[in-house]
Design a protein around this motif. Structure first.
Motif, PDB file in Angstrom:
ATOM      1  N   SER A  33       0.701  -1.335   0.016  1.00  0.00           N
ATOM      2  CA  SER A  33       0.049  -0.032   0.182  1.00  0.00           C
ATOM      3  C   SER A  33       1.012   1.374  -0.205  1.00  0.00           C
ATOM      4  O   SER A  33       0.357   2.563  -0.361  1.00  0.00           O
ATOM      5  CB  SER A  33      -0.793  -0.012   1.215  1.00  0.00           C
ATOM      6  N   GLY A  34       2.080   1.169   0.324  1.00  0.00           N
ATOM      7  CA  GLY A  34       2.881   2.219   0.529  1.00  0.00           C
ATOM      8  C   GLY A  34       2.847   3.068   1.894  1.00  0.00           C
ATOM      9  O   GLY A  34       3.381   4.116   2.056  1.00  0.00           O
ATOM     10  N   MET A  35       1.993   2.861   2.579  1.00  0.00           N
ATOM     11  CA  MET A  35       1.775   3.126   4.195  1.00  0.00           C
ATOM     12  C   MET A  35       3.296   2.777   4.860  1.00  0.00           C
ATOM     13  O   MET A  35       3.746   1.928   4.818  1.00  0.00           O
ATOM     14  CB  MET A  35       0.802   2.861   4.707  1.00  0.00           C
ATOM     15  N   TRP A  36       3.511   3.792   5.667  1.00  0.00           N
ATOM     16  CA  TRP A  36       4.872   3.468   6.500  1.00  0.00           C
ATOM     17  C   TRP A  36       4.482   2.541   7.706  1.00  0.00           C
ATOM     18  O   TRP A  36       3.518   2.652   8.446  1.00  0.00           O
ATOM     19  CB  TRP A  36       5.490   4.698   7.046  1.00  0.00           C
ATOM     20  N   ALA A  37       5.297   1.577   7.571  1.00  0.00           N
ATOM     21  CA  ALA A  37       5.037   0.294   8.426  1.00  0.00           C
ATOM     22  C   ALA A  37       5.294   0.766  10.117  1.00  0.00           C
ATOM     23  O   ALA A  37       4.463   0.227  10.866  1.00  0.00           O
ATOM     24  CB  ALA A  37       6.178  -0.810   8.435  1.00  0.00           C
ATOM     25  N   ASP A  38       6.027   1.678  10.254  1.00  0.00           N
ATOM     26  CA  ASP A  38       6.434   2.066  11.606  1.00  0.00           C
ATOM     27  C   ASP A  38       5.360   3.016  12.223  1.00  0.00           C
ATOM     28  O   ASP A  38       5.395   3.072  13.461  1.00  0.00           O
ATOM     29  CB  ASP A  38       7.976   2.802  11.596  1.00  0.00           C
ATOM     30  N   LYS A  39       4.528   3.657  11.176  1.00  0.00           N
ATOM     31  CA  LYS A  39       3.518   4.448  11.675  1.00  0.00           C
ATOM     32  C   LYS A  39       2.133   3.575  11.664  1.00  0.00           C
ATOM     33  O   LYS A  39       1.112   4.492  12.085  1.00  0.00           O
ATOM     34  CB  LYS A  39       3.215   5.614  10.847  1.00  0.00           C
ATOM     35  N   LEU A  40       1.899   2.573  11.509  1.00  0.00           N
ATOM     36  CA  LEU A  40       0.626   1.700  11.433  1.00  0.00           C
ATOM     37  C   LEU A  40       0.167   1.597  12.694  1.00  0.00           C
ATOM     38  O   LEU A  40       0.599   1.244  13.679  1.00  0.00           O
ATOM     39  CB  LEU A  40       0.600   0.350  10.697  1.00  0.00           C
ATOM     40  N   LYS A  41      -1.170   2.127  12.845  1.00  0.00           N
ATOM     41  CA  LYS A  41      -2.030   1.869  14.020  1.00  0.00           C
ATOM     42  C   LYS A  41      -3.288   0.975  13.829  1.00  0.00           C
ATOM     43  O   LYS A  41      -3.465   0.513  12.507  1.00  0.00           O
ATOM     44  CB  LYS A  41      -2.662   3.285  14.435  1.00  0.00           C
ATOM     45  N   PHE A  42      -4.048   0.487  14.634  1.00  0.00           N
ATOM     46  CA  PHE A  42      -5.004  -0.394  14.665  1.00  0.00           C
ATOM     47  C   PHE A  42      -5.864   0.233  13.563  1.00  0.00           C
ATOM     48  O   PHE A  42      -6.565  -0.690  12.578  1.00  0.00           O
ATOM     49  CB  PHE A  42      -5.729  -0.626  15.878  1.00  0.00           C
ATOM     50  N   GLY A  43      -6.389   1.548  13.705  1.00  0.00           N
ATOM     51  CA  GLY A  43      -7.201   2.105  12.755  1.00  0.00           C
ATOM     52  C   GLY A  43      -6.852   2.067  11.273  1.00  0.00           C
ATOM     53  O   GLY A  43      -7.492   1.754  10.274  1.00  0.00           O
ATOM     54  N   ASP A  44      -5.522   2.240  10.953  1.00  0.00           N
ATOM     55  CA  ASP A  44      -5.092   2.146   9.541  1.00  0.00           C
ATOM     56  C   ASP A  44      -5.173   0.778   9.046  1.00  0.00           C
ATOM     57  O   ASP A  44      -5.389   0.517   7.958  1.00  0.00           O
ATOM     58  CB  ASP A  44      -3.524   2.426   9.681  1.00  0.00           C
ATOM     59  N   VAL A  45      -4.810  -0.291   9.808  1.00  0.00           N
ATOM     60  CA  VAL A  45      -4.802  -1.670   9.482  1.00  0.00           C
ATOM     61  C   VAL A  45      -6.317  -1.771   9.146  1.00  0.00           C
ATOM     62  O   VAL A  45      -6.615  -2.508   8.039  1.00  0.00           O
ATOM     63  CB  VAL A  45      -4.303  -2.687  10.654  1.00  0.00           C
ATOM     64  N   MET A  46      -7.173  -1.482   9.758  1.00  0.00           N
ATOM     65  CA  MET A  46      -8.521  -1.890   9.821  1.00  0.00           C
ATOM     66  C   MET A  46      -9.251  -1.098   8.581  1.00  0.00           C
ATOM     67  O   MET A  46      -9.794  -1.652   7.530  1.00  0.00           O
ATOM     68  CB  MET A  46      -9.515  -1.556  11.018  1.00  0.00           C
ATOM     69  N   ARG A  47      -8.764  -0.063   8.452  1.00  0.00           N
ATOM     70  CA  ARG A  47      -9.199   0.784   7.057  1.00  0.00           C
ATOM     71  C   ARG A  47      -8.799   0.240   5.886  1.00  0.00           C
ATOM     72  O   ARG A  47      -9.262  -0.155   4.895  1.00  0.00           O
ATOM     73  CB  ARG A  47      -8.670   2.095   7.008  1.00  0.00           C
ATOM     74  N   PHE A  48      -7.376  -0.418   5.932  1.00  0.00           N
ATOM     75  CA  PHE A  48      -6.783  -0.961   4.739  1.00  0.00           C
ATOM     76  C   PHE A  48      -7.423  -2.196   4.265  1.00  0.00           C
ATOM     77  O   PHE A  48      -7.741  -2.725   3.393  1.00  0.00           O
ATOM     78  CB  PHE A  48      -5.182  -1.142   5.053  1.00  0.00           C
TER      79      PHE A  48
END
Length: 74
Positions: A33-48
């Protein structure tokens, strides 16, 4: 249909109750996805997961096919 579940189970080893903390899953999400792995939070993962659900399901079905084919060959 057990192969996709097996993949998810193995991919989240060490953080099964919190898959967004899994280093492997974070790396996979970053490369896909191009999202930064070190900044991923629960909400980011669920949205993805929600926005990519059909692609993810297709990937999991594909992994099942590959594993079945690998077991078939000697």
């Amino acid at each position: 249909m057990l192969e996709p579940l097996r993949f998810v189970w193995n991919a989240t080893r060490g953080s099964r109750l919190t898959p967004w903390r899994s280093e492997y899953m974070r790396w996979r999400m970053e490369t896909y996805s191009g999202m930064w792995a070190d900044k991923l939070k629960f909400g980011d993962v669920m949205r993805f997961v929600w926005t990519s659900r059909w692609e993810l399901l297709s990937f999991l079905i594909w992994t099942g096919r590959v594993q079945r084919e690998a077991r078939r060959r000697p």
